[in-house]
Design a protein around this motif. Structure first.
Motif, PDB file in Angstrom:
ATOM      1  N   SER A 195      52.909  52.291  72.100  1.00  0.00           N
ATOM      2  CA  SER A 195      54.039  52.640  71.707  1.00  0.00           C
ATOM      3  C   SER A 195      55.063  51.913  70.745  1.00  0.00           C
ATOM      4  O   SER A 195      54.377  50.666  70.799  1.00  0.00           O
ATOM      5  N   LYS A 226      47.050  61.956  84.287  1.00  0.00           N
ATOM      6  CA  LYS A 226      46.705  60.979  83.285  1.00  0.00           C
ATOM      7  C   LYS A 226      47.219  59.592  83.860  1.00  0.00           C
ATOM      8  O   LYS A 226      46.359  58.551  83.451  1.00  0.00           O
ATOM      9  N   GLU A 229      44.402  61.387  73.773  1.00  0.00           N
ATOM     10  CA  GLU A 229      44.232  62.347  74.955  1.00  0.00           C
ATOM     11  C   GLU A 229      45.360  61.867  76.015  1.00  0.00           C
ATOM     12  O   GLU A 229      45.341  62.319  77.178  1.00  0.00           O
ATOM     13  N   GLY A 230      46.094  60.735  75.389  1.00  0.00           N
ATOM     14  CA  GLY A 230      47.092  60.145  76.321  1.00  0.00           C
ATOM     15  C   GLY A 230      46.411  59.270  77.486  1.00  0.00           C
ATOM     16  O   GLY A 230      47.314  59.185  78.501  1.00  0.00           O
ATOM     17  N   ASP A 252      44.966  68.177  77.141  1.00  0.00           N
ATOM     18  CA  ASP A 252      46.081  68.572  76.641  1.00  0.00           C
ATOM     19  C   ASP A 252      47.068  69.464  77.486  1.00  0.00           C
ATOM     20  O   ASP A 252      46.445  70.679  78.136  1.00  0.00           O
ATOM     21  N   GLN A 279      50.955  53.441  77.948  1.00  0.00           N
ATOM     22  CA  GLN A 279      50.375  53.904  76.421  1.00  0.00           C
ATOM     23  C   GLN A 279      50.971  52.703  75.622  1.00  0.00           C
ATOM     24  O   GLN A 279      52.169  52.367  75.601  1.00  0.00           O
TER      25      GLN A 279
END
Length: 330
Positions: free
Chosen positions: A27, A225, A68-69, A215, A25
């Motif tokens: 960051s 995920k 949503e990650g 979530d 992700q």
């Protein structure tokens, strides 16, 4: 068996390494800075839209992969930052749906005595709120907000705001108008079907329901995920998979989550292959039922040849160890 290698420690390590190298992700400081600028832009948009007096902002809802990650950074030097925001227009509870169809579309009509709202008056056609008029007028109103260091363009139902910093592209915002018919998240968006871009019907959005399901999905330190992010990268690395949509990948994961309760980190390789199998079976059946509207087929716009090509590639990846290993070690 031909799929015994799915459970090996070597395959698990290869998949983990692929995730850590390619499916991380965004960051760091660029994300923090983008969020800061995003909040400033949204504050200005809310104030300006309310001042204009047509599309009064009830609230913003934050949706999409960044919330949503599921967002994947392109590389350490390009976070590929984008944010999907719902601009919820005041007055949704003064609307009622008409003629809800199996494709997920309905017409929106002001309730009796509620027709005088400016947003309704500017977009009404034949007694119904026009999705096409709402898209066009909303886009124009966003342009009138005169956002610094931003370009505003069309992107489906959304006004895409391309944000610059020091003259260079930084991140984008997809700001889409929505009506909430209940005040509790029954959202409609003026999204035109590909078959009729002038469509005046509204599409029932389930983005908030999807976000709620996502979530905490991995509160057990699971790998759900991670699987979604991995498949999103695989479709970029394999031309046959490029047509897969994010909502199709998420739906396949939701189905497997319902049938497979355990998603431990050491099951990452196994669950990845379970989801690829789910996708393959849906494609072979020419049907993927929408998770919340099962009457809607998420593969409806795919040609038979496209579905066959994707299914064949997924089958080879599941059954041919060398083919899978080659893809995840690129």
């Amino acid at each position: 068996m031909e799929t015994d290698w799915h459970t090996t420690a070597d395959f698990l390590k290869r998949v983990r390494d692929f995730h850590d190298s390619h499916a991380r992700q965004p960051s760091g400081l660029p994300v923090d800075r983008a969020r800061q600028i995003l909040n400033q832009i949204l504050s200005k948009i809310e104030a300006e839209m309310n001042r204009q007096g047509v599309f009064i902002c009830n609230r913003f809802e934050y949706r999409g992969s960044s919330y949503e990650g599921l967002k994947v950074a392109k590389n350490p030097n390009d976070q590929d930052l984008e944010y999907d925001i719902m601009f919820v227009i005041e007055g949704g509870k003064d609307l009622e749906e008409r003629n809800f169809q199996t494709d997920g579309y309905a017409r929106l009509q002001p309730k009796s005595g509620k027709e005088s709202r400016p947003a309704f008056q500017k977009t009404i056609k034949g007694g119904l709120i026009s999705a096409a008029e709402t898209r066009n007028k909303f886009h124009g109103q966003v342009i009138k907000c005169n956002l610094d260091q931003c370009d505003v363009v069309y992107n489906g139902p959304a006004a895409r705001i391309n944000v610059k910093e020091r003259g260079r592209a930084f991140f984008s915002i997809d700001l889409a108008p929505h009506y909430d018919l209940t005040g509790q998240g029954k959202m409609y968006v003026p999204k035109a079907p590909k078959t009729n871009l002038a469509e005046d019907r509204w599409f029932r959005s389930w983005s908030l329901e999807e976000k709620k399901k996502l979530d905490g999905m991995d509160r057990d330190n699971g790998c759900r995920k991670m699987v979604i992010r991995i498949i999103k990268v695989l479709r970029k690395k394999s031309s046959e998979l490029a047509s897969l949509k994010s909502n199709q990948i998420k739906t396949a994961v939701f189905r497997v989550v319902d049938s497979q309760p355990s998603w431990k980190q050491d099951q990452l390789g196994i669950r990845l292959m379970d989801v690829l199998k789910e996708l393959e079976e849906n494609l072979n059946a020419n049907n993927m039922a929408h998770y919340y509207m099962p009457q809607v087929n998420l593969l409806e716009n795919f040609s038979p040849s496209t579905m066959q090509n994707i299914a064949s590639r997924l089958k080879r990846l599941r059954r041919n160890k060398n083919e899978m290993m080659t893809l995840i070690t690129q």
